[in-house]
Write a protein that holds these residues in place. Structure first.
Motif, PDB file in Angstrom:
ATOM      1  N   ILE A  86       0.842  -1.294   0.195  1.00 53.37           N
ATOM      2  CA  ILE A  86       0.163  -0.070   0.019  1.00 53.37           C
ATOM      3  C   ILE A  86       0.767   1.680  -0.171  1.00 53.37           C
ATOM      4  O   ILE A  86       1.687   1.305   1.207  1.00 53.37           O
ATOM      5  CB  ILE A  86      -0.824   0.374   1.515  1.00 53.37           C
ATOM      6  CG1 ILE A  86      -1.704  -1.105   1.114  1.00 53.37           C
ATOM      7  CG2 ILE A  86      -2.028   0.907   1.406  1.00 53.37           C
ATOM      8  CD1 ILE A  86      -2.741  -1.173   0.312  1.00 53.37           C
ATOM      9  N   VAL A  87       0.551   1.604  -1.272  1.00 55.82           N
ATOM     10  CA  VAL A  87       1.769   3.258  -0.774  1.00 55.82           C
ATOM     11  C   VAL A  87       0.196   4.398  -0.648  1.00 55.82           C
ATOM     12  O   VAL A  87      -0.535   4.123  -1.664  1.00 55.82           O
ATOM     13  CB  VAL A  87       2.313   3.757  -1.854  1.00 55.82           C
ATOM     14  CG1 VAL A  87       2.552   4.619  -2.232  1.00 55.82           C
ATOM     15  CG2 VAL A  87       2.878   2.283  -3.211  1.00 55.82           C
ATOM     16  N   LYS A  88       1.194   4.757   0.581  1.00 54.85           N
ATOM     17  CA  LYS A  88       0.226   5.981   1.166  1.00 54.85           C
ATOM     18  C   LYS A  88       0.620   7.285   1.013  1.00 54.85           C
ATOM     19  O   LYS A  88       1.751   7.260   2.088  1.00 54.85           O
ATOM     20  CB  LYS A  88      -1.114   5.202   2.219  1.00 54.85           C
ATOM     21  CG  LYS A  88      -2.487   6.837   2.692  1.00 54.85           C
ATOM     22  CD  LYS A  88      -2.697   6.017   3.898  1.00 54.85           C
ATOM     23  CE  LYS A  88      -3.956   6.861   4.163  1.00 54.85           C
ATOM     24  NZ  LYS A  88      -4.621   5.922   5.031  1.00 54.85           N
ATOM     25  N   ASP A  89       0.778   8.750   1.215  1.00 57.12           N
ATOM     26  CA  ASP A  89       1.317   9.860   2.196  1.00 57.12           C
ATOM     27  C   ASP A  89       2.728   9.854   1.913  1.00 57.12           C
ATOM     28  O   ASP A  89       3.713  10.076   2.263  1.00 57.12           O
ATOM     29  CB  ASP A  89       0.961   9.862   3.260  1.00 57.12           C
ATOM     30  CG  ASP A  89      -0.541  10.239   3.683  1.00 57.12           C
ATOM     31  OD1 ASP A  89      -1.222  10.840   2.546  1.00 57.12           O
ATOM     32  OD2 ASP A  89      -1.542   9.759   4.368  1.00 57.12           O
ATOM     33  N   GLY A  90       3.096   8.749   0.111  1.00 60.24           N
ATOM     34  CA  GLY A  90       4.520   9.165   0.374  1.00 60.24           C
ATOM     35  C   GLY A  90       5.256   7.708   0.705  1.00 60.24           C
ATOM     36  O   GLY A  90       6.658   8.142   1.483  1.00 60.24           O
ATOM     37  N   LYS A  91       4.941   7.254   1.351  1.00 63.21           N
ATOM     38  CA  LYS A  91       5.203   5.965   1.526  1.00 63.21           C
ATOM     39  C   LYS A  91       4.290   4.700   1.558  1.00 63.21           C
ATOM     40  O   LYS A  91       3.184   4.544   0.911  1.00 63.21           O
ATOM     41  CB  LYS A  91       4.891   5.587   3.218  1.00 63.21           C
ATOM     42  CG  LYS A  91       5.707   7.297   4.738  1.00 63.21           C
ATOM     43  CD  LYS A  91       6.630   7.816   4.573  1.00 63.21           C
ATOM     44  CE  LYS A  91       7.551   8.412   5.008  1.00 63.21           C
ATOM     45  NZ  LYS A  91       9.236   8.656   5.248  1.00 63.21           N
ATOM     46  N   LEU A  92       5.752   3.655   1.940  1.00 58.22           N
ATOM     47  CA  LEU A  92       5.030   2.492   1.629  1.00 58.22           C
ATOM     48  C   LEU A  92       4.208   1.755   2.909  1.00 58.22           C
ATOM     49  O   LEU A  92       4.286   2.138   3.932  1.00 58.22           O
ATOM     50  CB  LEU A  92       6.585   1.451   1.735  1.00 58.22           C
ATOM     51  CG  LEU A  92       7.009   1.635   0.107  1.00 58.22           C
ATOM     52  CD1 LEU A  92       8.349   0.681  -0.135  1.00 58.22           C
ATOM     53  CD2 LEU A  92       6.310   1.889  -1.224  1.00 58.22           C
ATOM     54  N   ASN A  93       2.783   0.888   2.870  1.00 57.55           N
ATOM     55  CA  ASN A  93       2.724   0.169   4.321  1.00 57.55           C
ATOM     56  C   ASN A  93       2.314  -1.263   3.503  1.00 57.55           C
ATOM     57  O   ASN A  93       1.696  -1.525   2.884  1.00 57.55           O
ATOM     58  CB  ASN A  93       1.110   1.436   4.301  1.00 57.55           C
ATOM     59  CG  ASN A  93       1.345   2.730   4.658  1.00 57.55           C
ATOM     60  OD1 ASN A  93       1.986   2.905   6.028  1.00 57.55           O
ATOM     61  ND2 ASN A  93       1.856   3.140   3.466  1.00 57.55           N
ATOM     62  N   VAL A  94       2.213  -1.916   4.827  1.00 57.83           N
ATOM     63  CA  VAL A  94       1.512  -3.297   5.239  1.00 57.83           C
ATOM     64  C   VAL A  94       0.042  -3.387   4.728  1.00 57.83           C
ATOM     65  O   VAL A  94      -0.698  -1.968   5.896  1.00 57.83           O
ATOM     66  CB  VAL A  94       2.203  -4.409   6.700  1.00 57.83           C
ATOM     67  CG1 VAL A  94       1.537  -5.089   6.480  1.00 57.83           C
ATOM     68  CG2 VAL A  94       4.079  -3.806   6.788  1.00 57.83           C
TER      69      VAL A  94
END
Length: 229
Positions: free
Chosen positions: A173-181
């Motif tokens: 998951i890509v959100k707000d310029g970050k990678l997320n689980v």
């Protein structure tokens, strides 16, 4: 199988362009997603039945024309790496040969994407294009190139994201310029922990522990990839 692994080892020494994230040493589904972190628009295409659609004659052409093997050697290598006229699913050679067998197509697509000022990544049969904008004409050109090479896109798996809303790219998951689980992975880890507490059989408990370690390792790798961004 040993022969196939040996051929794979040899082919792994051949340089692969930066937009290919699988198969490629040091790259993964995480680096594939990371390449699109700061893009405003993202479009993802899926190649339908990629391996079965990768025909033997293309594999032969790669060995004979690109690698300059003699016709008999190219023929033997093709017979070893294909089944019923195409690349087989489950073979250790199929991932790398699926790229080399269509190397001309990928080079053309990369030129088209770069010409549009966009970013291309390829993770097996998952093709992602991103940028400040991704023209519909570009997507049409890519699909046309698929068809030219005997491939088809899977419209049901096609994704299109615009703006700052979360987007899923190769399972990250890509959100707000970050990678997320992904939440589904967090849920799996939670369920696994609960199952471990309740399990009484040692063998099954160990199996669950190993599964949890794998899920946690993936999550840690995703979080680690955010460092330096």
């Amino acid at each position: 199988m040993r022969i196939l692994r040996r051929i794979k080892e040899i082919l792994s020494q051949v340089a692969i362009p930066s937009f290919i994230h699988s198969p490629a040493l040091g790259r993964s589904y995480i680096t594939n997603a990371k390449a699109h972190v700061n893009s405003y628009e993202v479009r993802s295409l899926d190649i339908k039945q990629y391996f079965p659609s990768s025909q033997s004659w293309r594999v032969y052409s790669f060995f004979h024309v690109v690698m300059r093997c003699s016709p008999d050697v190219a023929g033997i290598l093709t017979k070893l790496s294909t089944v019923n006229g195409h690349l087989p699913t489950g073979s250790p050679l199929s991932p790398v040969l699926s790229y080399f067998a269509h190397i001309d197509m990928w080079e053309t697509i990369n030129e088209q994407v770069e010409g549009a000022g966009c970013t291309l990544t390829v993770y097996m049969d998952d093709v992602t294009i991103s940028g400040s904008s991704v023209p519909g004409k570009l997507i049409w050109q890519i699909k046309k190139e698929f068809r030219r090479c005997g491939l088809r896109d899977n419209k049901e798996k096609e994704k299109h994201y615009v703006g700052n809303k979360p987007r899923e790219i190769t399972g990250v998951i890509v959100k707000d310029g970050k990678l997320n689980v992904p939440n589904r992975q967090r849920q799996k880890m939670h369920e696994c922990r609960q199952a471990i507490k309740q399990e009484t059989e040692n063998a099954e408990k160990e199996h669950l522990v190993q599964s949890l370690k794998g899920l946690e390792s993936q999550a840690q790798q995703i979080q680690k990839a955010n460092k330096g961004m």
